[in-house]
Design an enzyme around this catalytic site. Structure first.
Site, mmCIF file in Angstrom:
data_model
loop_
_atom_site.group_PDB
_atom_site.id
_atom_site.type_symbol
_atom_site.label_atom_id
_atom_site.label_comp_id
_atom_site.label_asym_id
_atom_site.label_seq_id
_atom_site.Cartn_x
_atom_site.Cartn_y
_atom_site.Cartn_z
ATOM 1 C CD GLN A 57 -68.342 -57.529 24.231
ATOM 2 O OE1 GLN A 57 -68.120 -58.737 24.109
ATOM 3 N NE2 GLN A 57 -68.616 -56.973 25.405
ATOM 4 C CD GLU A 58 -59.579 -56.054 24.072
ATOM 5 O OE1 GLU A 58 -59.219 -54.941 24.457
ATOM 6 O OE2 GLU A 58 -58.968 -57.101 24.379
ATOM 7 C CG ASN A 59 -62.422 -61.161 17.099
ATOM 8 O OD1 ASN A 59 -61.492 -61.648 16.473
ATOM 9 N ND2 ASN A 59 -63.636 -61.668 17.111
ATOM 10 C CB SER A 110 -59.494 -60.864 13.784
ATOM 11 O OG SER A 110 -59.446 -60.037 12.657
ATOM 12 C CE1 TYR A 111 -55.691 -57.645 19.815
ATOM 13 C CE2 TYR A 111 -53.910 -57.749 18.219
ATOM 14 C CZ TYR A 111 -54.405 -58.009 19.481
ATOM 15 O OH TYR A 111 -53.618 -58.632 20.396
ATOM 16 C CD GLU A 122 -66.553 -45.147 24.047
ATOM 17 O OE1 GLU A 122 -65.735 -44.473 24.680
ATOM 18 O OE2 GLU A 122 -66.261 -46.278 23.575
#
Length: 160
Positions: free
Chosen positions: A63-65, A67-68, A75
């Site tokens: 789940q990316e954002n 704001s890395y 996992e």
């Protein structure tokens, strides 16, 4: 001075059809989870599936954002969900599959360092190894019998 030699042994399966039946099904769940990953920035999608001692399968995907640092790997999504939902249930195995929107991933993709450390916490807690099976989009699958095979000098509660 003394040398310390650390060795790990892995099993390499040529394809998903070579996996034992229950692990083949687990890897299929990881592949399905991968397809629902939210990866608009990296275009690198990862799915994970945990097989618990009580027979439950818990999935996760990255789940990316924007704001890395706020995103999470597949996992950790899976293992934290298992810890929240089944706190006292042991983890038998973890299957991981990774794919990219930019190219075909043929190389087995192991967990990143942060995920290895998070998985190690659960392996130490349950006092039994967690088998890890990881692959790319297709092709070979690598089995590590324990998180310790990927992170042999792990940091755990005994260090505190």
């Amino acid at each position: 001075m003394k040398e310390l030699e650390i060795t790990s042994r892995f099993v390499v399966y040529e394809n998903i059809d070579e996996l034992p039946g229950e692990i083949r099904g687990l890897m299929q769940k990881a592949i399905e989870a991968r397809k629902n990953a939210y990866a608009p920035y990296s275009k690198f999608k990862v799915g994970a599936a945990l097989w618990l001692e009580n027979g439950e399968i818990v999935i996760g995907n990255n789940q990316e954002n924007a704001s890395y640092p706020s995103g999470l790997c597949a996992e950790r999504v899976a293992v934290y969900q298992a810890g929240a939902k089944y706190p006292e249930v042991k983890i038998n195995a973890l299957a991981i599959s990774a794919a990219s929107d930019n190219r075909t991933v043929l190389t087995p993709i192991p967990p990143c360092g942060a995920c290895r450390q998070s998985l190690a916490e659960y392996e130490v807690k349950q006092e039994e190894p967690i088998a890890l099976y990881f692959m790319g989009e297709t092709g070979k699958i690598v089995k590590a019998p324990s998180v310790k095979d990927l992170l042999p000098l792990l940091f755990d509660k005994s260090n505190l």
